[in-house]
Design a protein around this motif. Sequence first.
Motif, PDB file in Angstrom:
ATOM      1  N   ARG A   1     -12.100  26.842 -62.115  1.00  0.00           N
ATOM      2  CA  ARG A   1     -13.230  26.686 -62.757  1.00  0.00           C
ATOM      3  C   ARG A   1     -13.921  28.006 -62.713  1.00  0.00           C
ATOM      4  NH1 ARG A   1     -17.358  26.095 -58.122  1.00  0.00           N
ATOM      5  NH2 ARG A   1     -16.341  25.626 -56.303  1.00  0.00           N
ATOM      6  N   GLU A   2     -14.750  28.203 -63.568  1.00  0.00           N
ATOM      7  CA  GLU A   2     -15.881  29.564 -63.705  1.00  0.00           C
ATOM      8  C   GLU A   2     -17.299  29.142 -63.346  1.00  0.00           C
ATOM      9  OE1 GLU A   2     -13.518  32.070 -66.851  1.00  0.00           O
ATOM     10  OE2 GLU A   2     -14.479  30.293 -67.418  1.00  0.00           O
ATOM     11  N   THR A   3     -17.709  30.023 -62.526  1.00  0.00           N
ATOM     12  CA  THR A   3     -19.356  29.936 -62.242  1.00  0.00           C
ATOM     13  C   THR A   3     -20.202  30.859 -62.973  1.00  0.00           C
ATOM     14  OG1 THR A   3     -19.850  31.442 -60.451  1.00  0.00           O
ATOM     15  CG2 THR A   3     -18.479  29.440 -59.954  1.00  0.00           C
ATOM     16  N   ASP A   4     -21.501  30.691 -63.025  1.00  0.00           N
ATOM     17  CA  ASP A   4     -22.268  31.834 -63.658  1.00  0.00           C
ATOM     18  C   ASP A   4     -22.687  32.686 -62.405  1.00  0.00           C
ATOM     19  OD1 ASP A   4     -24.207  30.571 -61.920  1.00  0.00           O
ATOM     20  OD2 ASP A   4     -25.327  29.556 -63.075  1.00  0.00           O
TER      21      ASP A   4
ATOM     22  N   GLU B   1     -23.120  36.849 -53.778  1.00  0.00           N
ATOM     23  CA  GLU B   1     -23.995  38.165 -53.533  1.00  0.00           C
ATOM     24  C   GLU B   1     -24.460  39.087 -54.869  1.00  0.00           C
ATOM     25  OE1 GLU B   1     -22.553  40.898 -50.896  1.00  0.00           O
ATOM     26  OE2 GLU B   1     -24.457  41.252 -49.984  1.00  0.00           O
ATOM     27  N   GLU B   2     -23.460  39.103 -55.804  1.00  0.00           N
ATOM     28  CA  GLU B   2     -23.646  40.081 -56.760  1.00  0.00           C
ATOM     29  C   GLU B   2     -24.118  39.415 -57.837  1.00  0.00           C
ATOM     30  OE1 GLU B   2     -20.816  39.308 -54.952  1.00  0.00           O
ATOM     31  OE2 GLU B   2     -20.197  41.163 -54.111  1.00  0.00           O
ATOM     32  N   LYS B   3     -24.435  38.083 -57.829  1.00  0.00           N
ATOM     33  CA  LYS B   3     -24.932  37.404 -58.997  1.00  0.00           C
ATOM     34  C   LYS B   3     -24.043  37.574 -60.299  1.00  0.00           C
ATOM     35  CE  LYS B   3     -27.912  35.949 -56.461  1.00  0.00           C
ATOM     36  NZ  LYS B   3     -27.642  34.784 -55.357  1.00  0.00           N
ATOM     37  N   GLU B   4     -22.665  37.719 -59.977  1.00  0.00           N
ATOM     38  CA  GLU B   4     -21.705  38.143 -61.139  1.00  0.00           C
ATOM     39  C   GLU B   4     -20.608  36.775 -61.430  1.00  0.00           C
ATOM     40  OE1 GLU B   4     -21.346  41.129 -62.613  1.00  0.00           O
ATOM     41  OE2 GLU B   4     -19.529  40.325 -63.519  1.00  0.00           O
ATOM     42  N   PRO B   5     -20.733  36.448 -62.517  1.00  0.00           N
ATOM     43  CA  PRO B   5     -20.117  35.346 -62.807  1.00  0.00           C
ATOM     44  C   PRO B   5     -18.491  35.329 -62.254  1.00  0.00           C
ATOM     45  CG  PRO B   5     -21.335  35.949 -64.933  1.00  0.00           C
ATOM     46  CD  PRO B   5     -21.475  36.812 -63.674  1.00  0.00           C
ATOM     47  N   ASP B   6     -18.019  34.476 -61.762  1.00  0.00           N
ATOM     48  CA  ASP B   6     -16.856  34.599 -61.157  1.00  0.00           C
ATOM     49  C   ASP B   6     -15.805  33.577 -61.454  1.00  0.00           C
ATOM     50  OD1 ASP B   6     -17.875  32.772 -59.525  1.00  0.00           O
ATOM     51  OD2 ASP B   6     -17.902  33.846 -57.562  1.00  0.00           O
ATOM     52  N   ALA B   7     -14.573  33.531 -61.149  1.00  0.00           N
ATOM     53  CA  ALA B   7     -13.707  32.391 -61.319  1.00  0.00           C
ATOM     54  C   ALA B   7     -12.764  31.979 -60.203  1.00  0.00           C
ATOM     55  CB  ALA B   7     -12.769  33.072 -62.421  1.00  0.00           C
ATOM     56  N   LEU B   8     -12.498  30.567 -59.890  1.00  0.00           N
ATOM     57  CA  LEU B   8     -11.600  30.194 -58.823  1.00  0.00           C
ATOM     58  C   LEU B   8     -10.349  30.025 -59.222  1.00  0.00           C
ATOM     59  CD1 LEU B   8     -11.314  29.003 -56.008  1.00  0.00           C
ATOM     60  CD2 LEU B   8     -11.993  26.715 -56.964  1.00  0.00           C
ATOM     61  N   TYR B   9      -9.092  30.352 -58.898  1.00  0.00           N
ATOM     62  CA  TYR B   9      -7.906  30.477 -59.182  1.00  0.00           C
ATOM     63  C   TYR B   9      -7.238  29.742 -58.179  1.00  0.00           C
ATOM     64  CZ  TYR B   9      -7.849  33.324 -63.172  1.00  0.00           C
ATOM     65  OH  TYR B   9      -8.138  33.786 -64.549  1.00  0.00           O
ATOM     66  N   ARG B  10      -6.154  28.897 -58.312  1.00  0.00           N
ATOM     67  CA  ARG B  10      -5.318  28.038 -57.408  1.00  0.00           C
ATOM     68  C   ARG B  10      -3.821  28.225 -57.954  1.00  0.00           C
ATOM     69  NH1 ARG B  10      -5.618  24.089 -53.569  1.00  0.00           N
ATOM     70  NH2 ARG B  10      -3.828  22.536 -53.623  1.00  0.00           N
ATOM     71  N   TRP B  11      -2.915  28.481 -56.671  1.00  0.00           N
ATOM     72  CA  TRP B  11      -1.600  28.485 -57.016  1.00  0.00           C
ATOM     73  C   TRP B  11      -0.975  27.512 -56.282  1.00  0.00           C
ATOM     74  CZ3 TRP B  11       1.829  29.610 -52.810  1.00  0.00           C
ATOM     75  CH2 TRP B  11       3.298  29.648 -53.175  1.00  0.00           C
ATOM     76  N   THR B  12       0.058  26.845 -56.763  1.00  0.00           N
ATOM     77  CA  THR B  12       0.659  25.897 -55.818  1.00  0.00           C
ATOM     78  C   THR B  12       2.311  26.298 -56.057  1.00  0.00           C
ATOM     79  OG1 THR B  12      -0.956  24.303 -56.231  1.00  0.00           O
ATOM     80  CG2 THR B  12       1.236  23.379 -55.709  1.00  0.00           C
ATOM     81  N   ARG B  13       3.097  26.052 -54.918  1.00  0.00           N
ATOM     82  CA  ARG B  13       4.525  26.414 -55.010  1.00  0.00           C
ATOM     83  C   ARG B  13       5.143  25.296 -55.501  1.00  0.00           C
ATOM     84  NH1 ARG B  13       6.640  29.284 -51.341  1.00  0.00           N
ATOM     85  NH2 ARG B  13       5.215  28.981 -49.740  1.00  0.00           N
ATOM     86  N   SER B  14       6.051  25.350 -56.406  1.00  0.00           N
ATOM     87  CA  SER B  14       6.714  24.737 -57.091  1.00  0.00           C
ATOM     88  C   SER B  14       7.568  23.447 -55.973  1.00  0.00           C
ATOM     89  CB  SER B  14       7.889  25.357 -58.180  1.00  0.00           C
ATOM     90  OG  SER B  14       8.945  25.686 -57.401  1.00  0.00           O
ATOM     91  N   GLN B  15       7.930  22.422 -56.664  1.00  0.00           N
ATOM     92  CA  GLN B  15       8.612  21.627 -55.877  1.00  0.00           C
ATOM     93  C   GLN B  15       9.838  21.949 -55.325  1.00  0.00           C
ATOM     94  OE1 GLN B  15       7.453  18.675 -54.724  1.00  0.00           O
ATOM     95  NE2 GLN B  15       5.493  18.754 -55.980  1.00  0.00           N
TER      96      GLN B  15
END
Length: 210
Positions: free
Chosen positions: A124-127, A132-146
């Motif tokens: 997801r992305e936020t505004d 603290e920086e009031k800078e739009p950021d992005a959440l990333y996720r990695w999942t190991r393959s089966q």
Amino acid sequence: MLRRLELVDMDAAVLVYRTAFDHALPSLAGLHTPKEDQWFFRERVFRTCEAWGAFDGTAMIGMIAFRDDWIDQLYVLPKAQGRGVGTELLQVAQRCFDHLQLWTFQRNVRARSFYEARGFALIRETDGAGNEEKEPDALYRWTRSQVARGYNAAVQSKRYLATAASSQDNPSPWPRAVTVPSKTSMGSARMARPRSRTSSQCAVGVTASM
Ligand SMILES: CC(C)(COP(=O)(O)OP(=O)(O)OC[C@H]1O[C@@H](n2cnc3c(N)ncnc32)[C@H](O)[C@@H]1OP(=O)(O)O)[C@@H](O)C(=O)NCCC(=O)NCCS
């Protein structure tokens, strides 16, 4: 060469962090003084994370700090970027966990493409209102393959058998649980949310030359 960092390495880690951060995001430079950065790395990063450094001789050129499923810091000196250092540091954390999450700023295009090319998916992305920086950021996720997860489980199972056979007193193959004090982030969403850590030695045995 990669090695795990000690408390005495934190000032060098701050230099790597500050140099790489200011180079990548000059408009956000100077939010904290060098003394504040040093305090933060000694008292927060080091105490809540497992930190590793990449070295060229004795000089630190890159660093990563991670804990349960989270990468909190990953920085490579500008002059050392594009040579695989960031990938090797990231792999230390990827060997330890089946899932990893991290926050990065939306406009940090190079970092985003770096993570996306290494299997991280945008969650997801936020505004930026929450950092603290009031800078739009992005959440990333990695999942190991089966497939890789099965391999990892087999390796851990082998470790368990070896450790259990050599220890009568402590049948657990893992270090005893360590409770980490809650982390007050710098207020930045770049710093992942506080959680307790149960193992701090998962990357032991990782050595790599570059
Ligand atoms: C993102 C970062 C950690 C990557 O480390 P690195 O050592 O340059 O990465 P590698 O050499 O292993 O990989 C280079 C890859 O990253 C990309 N990249 C990111 N920054 C780059 C740079 N300054 N120079 C060259 N390539 C860069 C390249 O596109 C390349 O992608 P590809 O291999 O998929 O084609 C590093 O560029 C950095 O410290 N950036 C500034 C700080 C930062 O943004 N940290 C992340 C905060 S969330």
